[in-house]
Write a protein that holds these residues in place. Structure first.
Motif, PDB file in Angstrom:
ATOM      1  N   SER A   1       0.819  -1.220   0.000  1.00 49.12           N
ATOM      2  CA  SER A   1       0.000   0.000   0.000  1.00 49.12           C
ATOM      3  C   SER A   1       0.853   1.270   0.000  1.00 49.12           C
ATOM      4  O   SER A   1       0.342   2.369  -0.013  1.00 49.12           O
ATOM      5  CB  SER A   1      -1.016  -0.006   1.145  1.00 49.12           C
ATOM      6  OG  SER A   1      -0.567  -0.754   2.220  1.00 49.12           O
ATOM      7  N   GLN A   2       2.163   1.081  -0.010  1.00 48.52           N
ATOM      8  CA  GLN A   2       3.041   2.258  -0.081  1.00 48.52           C
ATOM      9  C   GLN A   2       3.317   2.680  -1.522  1.00 48.52           C
ATOM     10  O   GLN A   2       3.860   3.743  -1.769  1.00 48.52           O
ATOM     11  CB  GLN A   2       4.391   1.971   0.594  1.00 48.52           C
ATOM     12  CG  GLN A   2       4.312   1.780   2.086  1.00 48.52           C
ATOM     13  CD  GLN A   2       5.678   1.473   2.677  1.00 48.52           C
ATOM     14  OE1 GLN A   2       6.697   1.779   2.090  1.00 48.52           O
ATOM     15  NE2 GLN A   2       5.670   0.861   3.853  1.00 48.52           N
ATOM     16  N   TYR A   3       3.008   1.782  -2.456  1.00 50.26           N
ATOM     17  CA  TYR A   3       3.396   2.036  -3.847  1.00 50.26           C
ATOM     18  C   TYR A   3       2.187   2.031  -4.776  1.00 50.26           C
ATOM     19  O   TYR A   3       1.203   1.329  -4.512  1.00 50.26           O
ATOM     20  CB  TYR A   3       4.386   0.961  -4.328  1.00 50.26           C
ATOM     21  CG  TYR A   3       5.794   1.201  -3.844  1.00 50.26           C
ATOM     22  CD1 TYR A   3       6.714   1.886  -4.630  1.00 50.26           C
ATOM     23  CD2 TYR A   3       6.203   0.745  -2.595  1.00 50.26           C
ATOM     24  CE1 TYR A   3       8.003   2.118  -4.189  1.00 50.26           C
ATOM     25  CE2 TYR A   3       7.491   0.970  -2.138  1.00 50.26           C
ATOM     26  CZ  TYR A   3       8.393   1.649  -2.939  1.00 50.26           C
ATOM     27  OH  TYR A   3       9.664   1.875  -2.493  1.00 50.26           O
ATOM     28  N   PRO A   4       2.286   2.764  -5.877  1.00 50.37           N
ATOM     29  CA  PRO A   4       1.239   2.634  -6.896  1.00 50.37           C
ATOM     30  C   PRO A   4       1.361   1.291  -7.601  1.00 50.37           C
ATOM     31  O   PRO A   4       2.386   0.624  -7.467  1.00 50.37           O
ATOM     32  CB  PRO A   4       1.563   3.771  -7.875  1.00 50.37           C
ATOM     33  CG  PRO A   4       3.029   4.007  -7.715  1.00 50.37           C
ATOM     34  CD  PRO A   4       3.337   3.716  -6.279  1.00 50.37           C
ATOM     35  N   THR A   5       0.345   0.904  -8.341  1.00 49.64           N
ATOM     36  CA  THR A   5       0.388  -0.385  -9.029  1.00 49.64           C
ATOM     37  C   THR A   5       1.454  -0.391 -10.121  1.00 49.64           C
ATOM     38  O   THR A   5       2.115  -1.394 -10.339  1.00 49.64           O
ATOM     39  CB  THR A   5      -0.989  -0.699  -9.641  1.00 49.64           C
ATOM     40  OG1 THR A   5      -1.943  -0.637  -8.583  1.00 49.64           O
ATOM     41  CG2 THR A   5      -1.029  -2.068 -10.266  1.00 49.64           C
TER      42      THR A   5
ATOM     43  N   ALA B   1       6.687  -7.730 -13.248  1.00 50.40           N
ATOM     44  CA  ALA B   1       5.730  -7.733 -12.135  1.00 50.40           C
ATOM     45  C   ALA B   1       6.453  -8.234 -10.887  1.00 50.40           C
ATOM     46  O   ALA B   1       7.132  -9.251 -10.928  1.00 50.40           O
ATOM     47  CB  ALA B   1       4.552  -8.636 -12.476  1.00 50.40           C
ATOM     48  N   PHE B   2       6.326  -7.509  -9.810  1.00 51.30           N
ATOM     49  CA  PHE B   2       7.048  -7.830  -8.577  1.00 51.30           C
ATOM     50  C   PHE B   2       6.141  -8.628  -7.644  1.00 51.30           C
ATOM     51  O   PHE B   2       5.079  -8.171  -7.248  1.00 51.30           O
ATOM     52  CB  PHE B   2       7.499  -6.515  -7.921  1.00 51.30           C
ATOM     53  CG  PHE B   2       8.308  -6.678  -6.653  1.00 51.30           C
ATOM     54  CD1 PHE B   2       8.993  -7.854  -6.350  1.00 51.30           C
ATOM     55  CD2 PHE B   2       8.403  -5.614  -5.756  1.00 51.30           C
ATOM     56  CE1 PHE B   2       9.742  -7.974  -5.186  1.00 51.30           C
ATOM     57  CE2 PHE B   2       9.150  -5.723  -4.583  1.00 51.30           C
ATOM     58  CZ  PHE B   2       9.815  -6.909  -4.296  1.00 51.30           C
TER      59      PHE B   2
ATOM     60  N   MET C   1      -2.490  -8.308 -14.860  1.00 49.46           N
ATOM     61  CA  MET C   1      -1.604  -7.157 -15.055  1.00 49.46           C
ATOM     62  C   MET C   1      -0.735  -7.316 -16.292  1.00 49.46           C
ATOM     63  O   MET C   1      -0.408  -6.341 -16.961  1.00 49.46           O
ATOM     64  CB  MET C   1      -0.660  -6.990 -13.859  1.00 49.46           C
ATOM     65  CG  MET C   1      -1.324  -6.599 -12.568  1.00 49.46           C
ATOM     66  SD  MET C   1      -2.099  -4.962 -12.625  1.00 49.46           S
ATOM     67  CE  MET C   1      -0.699  -3.927 -12.977  1.00 49.46           C
ATOM     68  N   GLY C   2      -0.324  -8.529 -16.567  1.00 53.41           N
ATOM     69  CA  GLY C   2       0.559  -8.794 -17.696  1.00 53.41           C
ATOM     70  C   GLY C   2       1.934  -8.196 -17.448  1.00 53.41           C
ATOM     71  O   GLY C   2       2.061  -7.124 -16.852  1.00 53.41           O
TER      72      GLY C   2
ATOM     73  N   VAL D   1       8.215  -1.346 -13.145  1.00 52.08           N
ATOM     74  CA  VAL D   1       7.771  -2.349 -12.166  1.00 52.08           C
ATOM     75  C   VAL D   1       6.269  -2.224 -11.952  1.00 52.08           C
ATOM     76  O   VAL D   1       5.764  -1.119 -11.702  1.00 52.08           O
ATOM     77  CB  VAL D   1       8.480  -2.125 -10.812  1.00 52.08           C
ATOM     78  CG1 VAL D   1       8.094  -3.222  -9.825  1.00 52.08           C
ATOM     79  CG2 VAL D   1       9.993  -2.078 -10.988  1.00 52.08           C
ATOM     80  N   VAL D   2       5.568  -3.338 -12.046  1.00 52.74           N
ATOM     81  CA  VAL D   2       4.160  -3.324 -11.640  1.00 52.74           C
ATOM     82  C   VAL D   2       4.016  -4.206 -10.413  1.00 52.74           C
ATOM     83  O   VAL D   2       4.722  -5.204 -10.265  1.00 52.74           O
ATOM     84  CB  VAL D   2       3.209  -3.798 -12.763  1.00 52.74           C
ATOM     85  CG1 VAL D   2       3.338  -2.915 -13.983  1.00 52.74           C
ATOM     86  CG2 VAL D   2       3.466  -5.241 -13.119  1.00 52.74           C
ATOM     87  N   ILE D   3       3.152  -3.800  -9.511  1.00 55.02           N
ATOM     88  CA  ILE D   3       2.938  -4.589  -8.298  1.00 55.02           C
ATOM     89  C   ILE D   3       1.474  -5.021  -8.285  1.00 55.02           C
ATOM     90  O   ILE D   3       0.602  -4.264  -7.839  1.00 55.02           O
ATOM     91  CB  ILE D   3       3.284  -3.762  -7.040  1.00 55.02           C
ATOM     92  CG1 ILE D   3       4.723  -3.230  -7.147  1.00 55.02           C
ATOM     93  CG2 ILE D   3       3.113  -4.607  -5.782  1.00 55.02           C
ATOM     94  CD1 ILE D   3       5.165  -2.359  -5.989  1.00 55.02           C
ATOM     95  N   PRO D   4       1.202  -6.205  -8.826  1.00 55.54           N
ATOM     96  CA  PRO D   4      -0.199  -6.626  -8.927  1.00 55.54           C
ATOM     97  C   PRO D   4      -0.883  -6.579  -7.558  1.00 55.54           C
ATOM     98  O   PRO D   4      -0.431  -7.229  -6.621  1.00 55.54           O
ATOM     99  CB  PRO D   4      -0.092  -8.072  -9.447  1.00 55.54           C
ATOM    100  CG  PRO D   4       1.221  -8.100 -10.161  1.00 55.54           C
ATOM    101  CD  PRO D   4       2.113  -7.194  -9.382  1.00 55.54           C
TER     102      PRO D   4
END
Ligand code: FAD
Ligand code: SF4
Ligand code: SF4
Lengths: 463, 432
Positions: free
Chosen positions: B167-171, B183-184, B248-249, B212-215
């Protein structure tokens, strides 16, 4: 007879945490490293931590006429640690203290559960070593290896376990404790019971303390690999090296089947068309090694080696030993079970026994890889089998039978280092006749009249 | 038929165990207990009698099967290449099938208790830390349990994050001219405790031009469930994660914990073997799953320019499931060695299990502690100031051990050192 009362007595004598009686634990003491022998779960397992504990167990066993099966790490290859007639398994794993390392007298005193390598690690801190090094040096216990009189790779120059045991403390089948031998190089008081208990496979007493000799670590070593296209040439080279008064620390042989199997699984580029490969290591002072290595090289060449490699670096040394290290693992990949024999013949008969083994392998349609301590005449014909294939198991037994006959026929022995245990008992008359067997039996009965200790192994009651 | 669905799947493995005993030389549990059932061949022999129908799968037997950290040291030392860790996993799954969750209720119970404690802690924030955990005098970091909930009072826990990592980061964390989009998969420990590790991973990827995406829908990796034989829960978690990442892909999935890596690379495909749709998905993601160290050495080689000096003497601990499980041991060392100022001093036996093994330390806190103390002695012998590793679970165990032994080491993930180096590098550049 085992019953709750026995269990209670054991718990009372030793304490609850030294007695295992859950079936889930007993199952794991029903085997050792031996293939194709019966398994049996004991009634109870005890883990003594002192000589006094061992005495208590022996007394209770005698009172209830229960067998005791001493056990180290259970890595022997003759069924020695299997509790054939149930009863008590006595494991020495928790008697694992190095009691003394005496650098003035070059001796160490250890409890039986000390792992060989642990003693070596300690000795190494003082520039010393304990030379007997079976393939299981980092798992086998001192008690187990003294009881099997284990050999290893360095037997040719350094001898085997019996050459290092100077004294023992033993709990007899009666519960009496005796101490024999000592730190002196010379000792002729009484019979040499230290020698008697060494290699007794736990049938005469339970070893609770061991006094062994240590030697200085050699300053340098050098490894060579020699490839031969003819077995006899390799055999001649072995004897010729010794004739030139060089005693290598290690002199190993791998036969064609073994080389082929290792190559098949590792693709390391081994010479698969070779009939035999010799692996030789000389050690000692730098100057000595520098003189001996070229002699070995020349002898191999003169005897017709088609290729010779001399290791110049540790990395190259590692490469040379690669095939030997991978012999057992590679054979294990062929089929699930391995029967490791250790028929031993005079050094000069190595080519003959390898040829005999090959004939036997063909006759019984078995894969037998032969490799081992050529310098000691001690070979390990290793038969790979699938234990589910009953026909193959039968053929294996017949082949083993013939290998024993062949070894004895060549003036050798049934077992160089793995012991008699269960499987070889009935072959003993072949080696020293019925009279010899009777002598062993009388010794057994003098020391353990109730057959409390490791019954079913090495020596059986008169039928 | 997989090891998670049938004990028969391991019958061939069991047959290949010749009882040579080589596993005794390396099994951390055996070394503490000196008892045959504790070592691989002992547990293999139990499975053997089970398969032969010569014994019941009793609760006692299930307890024996819990005596394994699945560190795979025995597998690496086995002349016959017997995967004894898999045999144990299969036996645990069989135990749950035959006996219900009963044999492992202890684990679940304790984990639940712990999880409730965390969730509660997350809500009340820092006040919770004082109630449940006792801060360690003079230490900037970490606390011991005030009450023993079955984890042993000695284990030192890191402070709970004020706010979970995710919750600290955007997606989506964008970069200019991305080389790749990854994707992390954060895993629970980074999310709840070690947000600093997660931040380091993101920072390093950013420096290396990786988007970086964080699903957001990702959850627990499922390994705590699968290693305890709770296959249905593990399957549900596997599916949840696969769905979350598929939505997310990305070109790759990046993990920085060894259980997460094992899950994505191996376990999901095995778990979902009998569900073709999901199996396909699992295989697809397995092919593009990378440990962060592996990724930065093999896929997007990390930038060597811009590395600032980090004056530390570092020793590296190999996480079992990274080292033997994924054969990754050179990569983290390569990264450490390329950081200017770092002196890497190898400890004796860096690949020996630290004793954490996830839920193992919950079931057997005392054993876990004892195994850990051997590791700590090896660390002390290196005369270093920093322990680097590549798994948050190992980090927790090592940190706890270091604190309890009165050592001053900082225990970090390799990525934290790399991020520190990049940060120092950019500070130095800015100063010029
Ligand atoms: C892969 C492999 C390679 C091997 N290589 C070699 C080799 O190169 N050379 C070699 O010689 N052997 C070798 N062996 C055989 C084996 O390792 C040795 O026999 C070893 O010394 C046995 O030690 P242990 O502690 O496992 O004893 P165990 O197997 O537990 O016991 C061996 C015997 O000793 C008895 N015993 C154990 N402790 C005591 C005690 N305290 N008092 C009285 N009796 C006791 C037992 O009852 C049993 O009869 C090998 C085995 C394997 C599996
Ligand atoms: S090392 Fe492998 S084959 Fe040997 S006893 Fe252990 S698991 Fe079995
Ligand atoms: S996986 Fe590790 S803990 Fe489990 S039996 Fe093997 S060596 Fe022991």
């Amino acid at each position: 007879m085992f019953n709750q009362e026995v269990l209670n007595e054991l718990i009372k004598a030793l304490g609850k945490d030294k007695v295992l009686s859950d079936r889930e634990d007993l199952i794991a003491y029903s085997y050792d490293a031996t293939a194709a022998v019966p398994r049996q779960e004991p009634d109870v397992v005890v883990t003594p931590t002192s000589t006094e504990d061992v005495v208590e167990v022996v007394k209770i066993a005698n009172r209830y006429k229960l067998p005791i099966y001493p056990r180290g790490s259970g890595t022997n290859l003759s069924g020695g640690a299997i509790p054939l007639q149930k009863g008590i398994v006595l494991t020495t794993w928790k008697m694992n203290k190095i009691l003394e390392l005496d650098t003035d007298n070059l001796v160490a005193t250890v409890q039986p559960g000390v792992v060989i390598q642990a003693l070596n690690d300690e000795a190494m801190k003082h520039g010393l070593m304990y030379p007997p090094d079976p393939g299981t040096v980092s798992t086998a216990t001192m008690g187990g290896s003294v009881s099997e009189c284990s050999g290893g790779l360095k037997g040719l120059k350094y001898g085997v376990t019996k050459h290092y045991v100077m004294g023992l403390e033993v709990v007899l089948g009666s519960g009496e404790v005796i101490k024999w031998g000592g730190k002196t190089v010379k000792n002729v008081s009484g019979y040499d019971l230290t020698a008697l208990f060494t290699g007794a496979e736990g049938t005469l007493g339970i070893i609770t303390k061991i006094l062994v000799k240590l030697t200085p670590i050699p300053e340098a070593k050098k490894s060579l690999l020699a490839v031969f296209d003819d077995l006899d040439k390799a055999g001649n080279a072995i004897s010729d090296i010794i004739r030139h008064k060089v005693i290598p620390a290690t002199l190993e042989i791998l036969d064609k089947v073994t080389i082929g199997t290792v190559e098949n699984f590792t693709h390391a580029g081994l010479p698969t068309d070779a009939e035999a490969v010799l692996l030789i290591e000389v050690d000692g002072y730098k100057e000595v090694v520098e003189r001996e290595a070229p002699i070995v090289e020349k002898v191999c060449r003169d005897n017709g080696a088609v290729d010779i490699k001399v290791a110049k670096t540790d990395e190259e040394r590692d490469k040379i030993w690669f095939a030997r290290r991978n012999a057992l693992p590679s054979l294990a990949q062929v089929k699930p079970a391995l029967v490791l024999e250790d028929a031993t013949v005079p050094r000069s008969k190595i080519p003959d026994i390898i040829k005999e083994i090959r004939k036997i392998a063909e006759k019984y349609n078995l894969l037998i890889g032969t490799y081992g301590h050529a310098g000691d005449g001690n070979l390990h014909p290793t038969i790979v089998i699938d234990p589910r294939d009953e026909d193959e198991v039968q053929r294996m037994h017949k082949a083993v039978d013939e290998i024993f006959h062949a070894a004895i026929g060549l003036g050798g022995t049934l077992s160089g280092e793995h012991g008699i245990g269960i499987g070889k008992v009935r072959y003993l008359p072949l080696e020293f006749g019925e009279a010899g067997v009777r002598v062993i039996r009388r010794i057994k009965e003098a020391l353990d009249p109730n057959y409390v200790l490791n019954p079913g192994k090495m020596v059986l009651r008169e039928e | 038929m997989s090891i998670y669905t049938s004990l028969d799947a391991v019958s061939e493995y069991v047959l290949n165990c010749t009882k040579c005993g080589n596993c005794q030389a390396v099994c951390p549990i055996f070394k503490e207990m000196l008892y045959e059932v504790a070592v691989a061949r002992g547990k293999n022999s139990l499975v053997e009698v089970l398969l032969d129908g010569k014994a019941e799968l009793t609760e006692g037997m299930a307890e024996r099967f819990s005596l394994c950290t699945t560190c795979m040291a025995c597998v690496a030392n086995c002349p016959n290449a017997v995967p004894s860790d898999k045999i144990v996993l299969a036996a645990r799954a069989e135990a749950v099938r035959r006996r219900g969750l009963h044999p492992i209720k202890k684990v679940i119970f304790r984990t639940l208790k712990l999880q409730r404690l965390f969730d509660f802690g997350m809500k009340v924030g820092s006040k919770f830390q004082g109630v449940a955990l006792k801060r360690i005098e003079g230490k900037h970091y970490g606390a011991r349990m005030r009450f023993n909930i079955g984890l042993g009072k000695e284990k030192v826990f890191p402070n709970l994050a004020a706010k979970p990592f995710r919750s600290q980061y955007p997606t989506v964390i964008k970069v200019d001219k991305p080389k790749m989009r990854v994707a992390f998969f954060t895993g629970c420990m980074i999310n709840y405790f070690y947000t600093d590790m997660g931040k380091a991973v993101v920072d390093v990827l950013k420096v290396n031009d990786v988007e970086v995406v964080i699903p957001p829908d990702q959850g627990c990796c499922g390994i705590p469930a699968s290693v305890n034989g709770d296959v249905p829960s593990a399957k549900a978690l596997a599916k949840r994660n696969l769905k979350a990442f598929e939505e997310m892909g990305a070109d790759a999935v990046i993990v920085s914990c060894s259980s997460g890596g094992t899950a994505w690379k191996h376990v999901y495909s095995e778990l979902l073997e009998d569900e073709p749709e999901y199996k396909k998905l699992a295989d697809k993601w397995a092919a593009k799953a990378y440990d962060i160290n592996e990724f930065l050495v093999k896929v997007v080689p990390f930038k060597k320019e811009g590395l600032g000096r980090v004056e530390r003497k570092v020793t590296y601990h190999d996480p079992c499931h990274l080292n033997r499980g994924q054969k990754i041991n050179k990569e983290p060392r390569e990264i450490l060695k390329s950081i200017p100022g770092i002196e890497l001093v190898e400890m004796k036996d860096p690949g020996r299990c630290c004793g954490m093994a996830g839920s193992f330390s919950i079931v057997h806190p005392d054993l876990s502690e004892k195994i850990g103390s051997k590791k700590i002695a090896d660390i002390a012998g290196t005369k270093t100031d920093t322990v680097a590793t590549a798994c948050p679970a190992c980090r927790l165990q090592l940190h706890s051990g270091v604190v309890n032994a009165g050592l001053d080491h900082e225990v970090v993930h390799v990525m934290q050192l790399l991020a520190e180096s990049y940060a120092k590098g950019s500070m130095a550049a800015a100063a010029k």
